[in-house]
Motif scaffolding. Sequence first.
Motif, mmCIF file in Angstrom:
data_model
loop_
_atom_site.group_PDB
_atom_site.id
_atom_site.type_symbol
_atom_site.label_atom_id
_atom_site.label_comp_id
_atom_site.label_asym_id
_atom_site.label_seq_id
_atom_site.Cartn_x
_atom_site.Cartn_y
_atom_site.Cartn_z
ATOM 1 N N GLN A 102 0.814 -1.225 0.000
ATOM 2 C CA GLN A 102 0.000 0.000 0.000
ATOM 3 C C GLN A 102 0.847 1.275 0.000
ATOM 4 O O GLN A 102 0.329 2.363 -0.191
ATOM 5 C CB GLN A 102 -0.962 -0.014 1.211
ATOM 6 C CG GLN A 102 -0.343 0.247 2.589
ATOM 7 C CD GLN A 102 0.420 -0.960 3.181
ATOM 8 O OE1 GLN A 102 0.767 -1.921 2.491
ATOM 9 N NE2 GLN A 102 0.744 -0.882 4.463
ATOM 10 N N TRP A 103 2.148 1.167 0.207
ATOM 11 C CA TRP A 103 2.990 2.380 0.253
ATOM 12 C C TRP A 103 3.112 3.002 -1.138
ATOM 13 O O TRP A 103 3.401 2.317 -2.113
ATOM 14 C CB TRP A 103 4.397 2.036 0.780
ATOM 15 C CG TRP A 103 4.461 1.937 2.288
ATOM 16 C CD1 TRP A 103 3.419 1.999 3.152
ATOM 17 C CD2 TRP A 103 5.651 1.759 3.082
ATOM 18 N NE1 TRP A 103 3.863 1.863 4.446
ATOM 19 C CE2 TRP A 103 5.231 1.718 4.431
ATOM 20 C CE3 TRP A 103 6.996 1.628 2.804
ATOM 21 C CZ2 TRP A 103 6.122 1.554 5.493
ATOM 22 C CZ3 TRP A 103 7.894 1.465 3.857
ATOM 23 C CH2 TRP A 103 7.461 1.439 5.181
ATOM 24 N N ASN A 104 2.947 4.345 -1.163
ATOM 25 C CA ASN A 104 3.069 5.037 -2.450
ATOM 26 C C ASN A 104 4.503 5.523 -2.666
ATOM 27 O O ASN A 104 5.377 5.323 -1.821
ATOM 28 C CB ASN A 104 2.052 6.192 -2.535
ATOM 29 C CG ASN A 104 2.310 7.237 -1.450
ATOM 30 O OD1 ASN A 104 3.405 7.299 -0.878
ATOM 31 N ND2 ASN A 104 1.304 8.056 -1.163
ATOM 32 N N ASP A 105 4.721 6.178 -3.794
ATOM 33 C CA ASP A 105 6.064 6.659 -4.143
ATOM 34 C C ASP A 105 6.693 7.480 -3.019
ATOM 35 O O ASP A 105 7.837 7.257 -2.630
ATOM 36 C CB ASP A 105 5.976 7.501 -5.432
ATOM 37 C CG ASP A 105 7.244 8.301 -5.678
ATOM 38 O OD1 ASP A 105 8.272 7.681 -6.006
ATOM 39 O OD2 ASP A 105 7.219 9.538 -5.514
ATOM 40 N N GLU A 106 5.909 8.413 -2.472
ATOM 41 C CA GLU A 106 6.464 9.333 -1.473
ATOM 42 C C GLU A 106 6.891 8.584 -0.198
ATOM 43 O O GLU A 106 7.978 8.802 0.329
ATOM 44 C CB GLU A 106 5.411 10.413 -1.156
ATOM 45 C CG GLU A 106 5.833 11.445 -0.115
ATOM 46 C CD GLU A 106 6.975 12.353 -0.566
ATOM 47 O OE1 GLU A 106 7.289 12.385 -1.775
ATOM 48 O OE2 GLU A 106 7.567 13.018 0.309
ATOM 49 N N ILE A 107 6.043 7.682 0.266
ATOM 50 C CA ILE A 107 6.388 6.945 1.503
ATOM 51 C C ILE A 107 7.611 6.066 1.258
ATOM 52 O O ILE A 107 8.550 6.025 2.064
ATOM 53 C CB ILE A 107 5.192 6.091 2.002
ATOM 54 C CG1 ILE A 107 3.995 6.991 2.320
ATOM 55 C CG2 ILE A 107 5.587 5.296 3.250
ATOM 56 C CD1 ILE A 107 2.753 6.242 2.775
ATOM 57 N N LEU A 108 7.621 5.385 0.119
ATOM 58 C CA LEU A 108 8.766 4.512 -0.187
ATOM 59 C C LEU A 108 10.062 5.318 -0.241
ATOM 60 O O LEU A 108 11.080 4.941 0.333
ATOM 61 C CB LEU A 108 8.538 3.792 -1.526
ATOM 62 C CG LEU A 108 7.492 2.676 -1.493
ATOM 63 C CD1 LEU A 108 7.105 2.274 -2.922
ATOM 64 C CD2 LEU A 108 8.010 1.462 -0.717
#
Length: 479
Positions: free
Chosen positions: A164-170
């Motif tokens: 569920q992690w998006n680009d920003e969180i990753l």
Amino acid sequence: MKTPDCCASNGKLLPIETLHPNCFPIPVPANDHFYSRFGTACLPAKRTVSSDDFGCTLKPQQKVIATTHFLDASLVYGATGQTAGNLRSFRAGRMRAQITRDGRMFMPNVNTPTQSCNVATNTEVCYRSGDGRVNQHPDMAVSQVALLRLHNFLVTEFAQLNPQWNDEILYQEARKFVIAIIQHITYNEFLPILLGENYVRENGISPLKQGYSNLYNSNINPSTLASFAGGAFRSLHSLVPSVFNLVNEDRENGGAPTRFSEWMNKPGIIQRPGNYDMFLRGIATQPQQAQDIFFSEEITDLLFRANGPLGQDLVAKDIQRGRDMGIPSYNHFRTLCGLPKATSFDDIRDVMDEERIERLAKIYPTVDDIDYLVGGMLERIIPGTLTTPSFRCVLGEGFFRYKAGDRFFYEYDISPGAFSPDQLSVIRRFSLSTLICLTGDNIQTMQRNAFLQINPGNALIPCRQILTELDLAPWRFQS
Ligand code: HEM
Ligand SMILES: [Ca+2]
């Protein structure tokens, strides 16, 4: 040869009143062992960027730091939001990278390599990263490739653990990890060697073995000390080698050693088959030069020579930079570092050998005139360290402040993004050898402490074994 700035085109000194105010050329004595052969009487040097250049009239004038003060991996991600944005792919948290035909990852190229590197065409390799010095020499480029590969490895792993992690969180989670391991390797492995085991333990510099640290103090100014960047830390230019050994898996030379001054600002050599691993093993295998008053001629005579017969003198530049930045004299740092103020040259005997004092007395009119860098270099090395009394306290203070004054330092639990206890123990097991094993193309073995020589107590062990310690399960998000 390119006409040097701030010196006449024939290598002579220009009359001081004709110089641009930002010029600060270095006069060369007629009997210089090297430059005199070329009739050079002047080495070009410019003043450092200061608060004046930004229109700030407050005095005293301050130098300006072009990167960030903290150990925040700005070499990977950049020191401004704009650079950071240009280096991200904005897809799946990844940093932009170039992938070679055989599938190996390196930093992207700048658009015009001929302007940024010492290369003949714009199709040659010249990297773009968070710090302009990436191309300065092959080991610098190799270190940055390792960190880039670590980032892109982490985002792939994190995405599997947390679909569920998006680009920003990753991106932010990987960046936080990379910053933490740079801090941890620096404080856990490098600083005990630089400053001494006992010193780092007794002065709050060592990392804890477990739990969170409570060292953070909002009153501590974490900015880089002028005497640290313009003096003490430059002393390690003495360690710089004249060649880089290319080391194969048997820890033998796997190719001709590369001569330093031939490969400044020309990083493409690291992409040749097998070379990335051989440079990386070389970092962990080749002994450094001694920390002493001798420097490689590759940096005192031939620095950035491009293809010419002579270059710049890094040590002369370092001394000149101390004067440019207004660093107080050696005697001032003696008192700061707990030594008695010297009233005559004789008083420096406590930390310096007689023969060196005599040489200083011939050059400097009084004991108060000795440049900090020069005095510090000539002191006796403290056993078990790579430094001297008047440097150690400044280096120790600087590294203490980078930690105690950084509320995001990896050992604290005071920021909302602090590591969990389980994550922290994974970071604490991460070493330079982990980084090398993980990011090598095909490196099979490493010694446990990659800063130290391979020996029976620090033997080569399989990378497989080292990498079992890198368990990323604590990064699985639990809601
Ligand atoms: C490996 C080869 C190296 C080369 C070719 C190199 C070259 C340089 C150059 C050209 C400068 C700028 C000099 C000036 O105009 O003031 C510089 C600054 C500096 N270097 Fe090195 N260096 C090397 C390694 C190191 C190492 C190993 C250290 C310490 C661990 C180090 C610490 C510094 C510091 C602290 C500065 C001042 C930076 C600042 O004020 O922003 N260098 N170096
Ligand atoms: Ca040396």
